[in-house]
Design an enzyme around this catalytic site. Structure first.
Site, PDB file in Angstrom:
ATOM      1  CG  MET A 139      -6.731  -3.913   2.070  1.00 29.40           C
ATOM      2  SD  MET A 139      -6.662  -5.521   1.288  1.00 29.40           S
ATOM      3  CE  MET A 139      -8.244  -6.160   1.778  1.00 29.40           C
ATOM      4  CB  CYS A 140      -1.129  -3.714   1.852  1.00 34.43           C
ATOM      5  SG  CYS A 140      -0.789  -3.188   3.524  1.00 34.43           S
TER       6      CYS A 140
END
Length: 595
Positions: free
Chosen positions: A1-2
């Protein structure tokens, strides 16, 4: 996740992303932040990339990630198959290796078509001065775009970075119908943006472009199909067209039997038993991919389930139990919104709620339907595996906290969606994902905050297995053909109705939502299953909807939870009771106004 962001301008950039904007993105990726620029003095364009990483796999890899050829990748995704990634490797590095080795449009598209798992990406292809971006086939990760006034700049971001005041251009979700390419050199010379779209080649007529017009023009930035007539290959099998002419007469005698007896009787059929096991096997593998290879600390909790005690969450919790190390706790996140004491109730309802609250020893107003089924589900899981530590996290939300948090955080995250339903679901998910509540330990209630970074969600089950009440209405009016058509429409629009919003909401806590029911192999299996074997809406609620999943749950060893009727989250957690009861779910929500 970013948290990913890229600002592109056709003339030198005069301003940078404000500090508060970076802070919003950093909430999604608290482990590492980095900024990179690419510019061409001759053409005049400039791209500024910003990446904020939530470390999930392999070595911690800062983003934006660059290679020796000057290519730049922002990757908010997970590779669960299709592209080789070793158990100790980082998937961002693997994806950049494959994209970096791709010179042509077709080669880039082949890499993206191969990836199995959720993703949103921004990729600068240095040699061609092309900028690629987009979302996976189902749109499981958020990506928004905004074209600035004057149409000399466009910003791509995981979430909106500005308010909705006058003079601000609107943010929109990047349609998951395609991936997109900007020829930066050509656009700079032309003085305006032109985006080339590469659509998914859909496996059925209910495909993404049914809700999207390729001729749409965003200001002077024209969006059109690519000149090469290229496309991406859809990652799922076609939706099977095979419906019976009449309702299944063989099940008429089952409609008055006890629900569990009905399931057990249906499992005597070799075909239905085989179908149930096929679904169970596919779901089990989907869960395994999503709960293993996570960074774990001794005694820590890596995985949580968004948990109501209903069918979907119970199946996910039971399957997670099969694949998570036995010494590791699993958090069951159960949210309840307090019904204000002044809200209108019948005397009978008031007495029932007060008795439930007193018997549970909880604060008044929090003994909502999902809390009741959640506790029952917890006991069912404990009976299946008493050696596992199951943390049933009771997350109670009072009206004043809801109002202040909505204004401070949730409005911004739900945007650009804006309906009453978006408000209800967004608020419920935000508090559930935060994971701050209490657990029962040694006979007493103790404060607890979940540290799990992966949250399993059951979204996709209702859309594929006829779990909503509207599916019964379509079946009643148009039969099996109408039901099958509606299920196709559900999956075609799931990216714009649910998934981008849910990713923005859950990611705000530095956590990642994972959707086993939207695993490509699970969807392909259900697409190839005749509709009458997925659901039989001639049977009553609690049986007919999601029938195949109920049979799989029974084979998994679940009992009462396998015959619970579908209850929407906003009603189960009672957030829908906290506001104006005359509102319709599709109404524009005044509470989501942003400043």
């Amino acid at each position: 996740m970013c948290g990913i962001c890229c600002a592109i301008v056709l003339s030198p950039l005069q301003s940078t992303c404000r500090e508060d904007h970076q802070a919003k993105l950093q909430r999604r990726g608290p482990d590492c932040s980095r900024h990179v620029s690419r510019r061409d003095p001759g053409s005049g364009y400039e791209c500024r990339f910003s990446g904020h990483v939530l470390h999930m796999r392999g070595p911690l890899t800062p983003q934006p990630l660059e290679d020796d050829d000057g290519n730049v990748l922002l990757w908010n995704g997970e590779v669960f198959g299709g592209v080789p990634v070793g158990s100790e490797d980082n998937d961002t590095q693997a994806v950049l290796r494959h994209l970096g080795a791709s010179c042509t449009e077709a080669q880039v598209l082949a890499v993206l078509s191969a990836v199995r798992g959720p993703w949103a990406f921004i990729y600068y292809q240095a040699r061609r001065q092309w900028l690629w971006f987009g979302r996976d086939y189902f749109g499981r990760r958020s990506l928004l775009w905004q074209f600035a006034e004057g149409h000399k700049a466009v910003t791509l971001s995981s979430l909106s970075l500005s308010g909705a005041g006058s003079g601000q251009a609107a943010w929109q979700e990047v349609p998951a119908a395609a991936v997109y390419r900007i020829d930066l050199e050509a656009c700079s010379l032309a003085g305006s943006f032109h985006l080339s779209a590469y659509p998914w080649r859909c496996p059925s007529t209910e495909c993404h472009e049914s809700d999207f017009r390729w001729e749409d023009v965003l200001g002077s930035a024209c969006l059109g199909l690519n000149d090469s007539s290229l496309f991406l290959e859809a990652p799922v099998a076609p939706l099977k067209r095979q419906v019976p002419e009449e309702p299944l007469d063989s099940q008429n005698s089952l409609r008055t039997a006890e629900p569990l007896e009905v399931l057990d009787s249906l499992l005597l059929s070799g075909e239905m038993k085989t179908r149930a096991h096929q679904l169970l096997d596919a779901l089990s593998e989907a869960v395994r991919r999503r709960v293993q290879l996570l960074p774990r600390s001794p005694g820590g909790t890596g995985v949580a389930v968004l948990f109501s005690g209903g069918l979907d969450s119970m199946v996910l919790a039971a399957l997670a139990d099969c694949h998570i190390p036995p010494e590791e706790p699993i958090d069951l996140l159960n949210v309840a919104f307090q019904i204000p004491l002044a809200s209108p109730r019948s005397s009978k309802e008031t007495k029932r709620v007060e008795e439930a609250d007193d018997s549970a020893g909880s604060r008044v107003g929090f003994e909502v339907p999902d809390r009741i089924t959640g506790r029952a589900g917890m006991q069912e899981l404990l009976a299946m595996n008493p050696s596992r530590t199951w943390n049933f996290v009771e997350i109670d939300v009072a009206p004043e906290e809801l109002r202040s948090t909505r204004e401070k955080h949730i409005c911004h995250l739900v945007y650009p969606l804006e309906t009453v339903l978006d408000d209800s679901i967004g608020c419920a998910l935000w508090f559930a994902a935060r994971g701050r509540g209490t657990i029962c330990a040694n006979g007493t209630s103790e404060p607890y905050t979940s540290r799990a970074r992966v949250l399993l969600s059951g979204i996709g089950a209702d859309e594929q297995l006829a779990g909503y009440s509207r599916h019964r209405a379509h079946f009643k009016s148009a039969g099996w053909t109408g039901l099958e058509k509606e299920l196709g429409m559900e999956m075609a629009r799931i990216s714009s109705r649910n998934l981008g919003r849910d990713d923005r909401i859950i990611g705000d806590h530095g956590k990642e939502a994972r959707f086993p029911f939207l695993d490509e192999d699970v969807v392909s299996l259900l697409n190839s299953t005749p509709v009458q074997q997925k659901a039989d809406l001639t049977l009553p609620r609690g049986l007919g909807e999601k029938l195949l999943l109920r049979l799989a749950a029974r084979e998994l060893g679940l009992g009462a939870s396998s015959v619970l009727p579908k209850r929407a989250m906003q009603f189960g957690c009672r957030i829908a009771k906290m506001e104006n009861r005359k509102e319709k779910a599709s109404d524009k929500c005044s509470r989501l106004r942003r400043t």
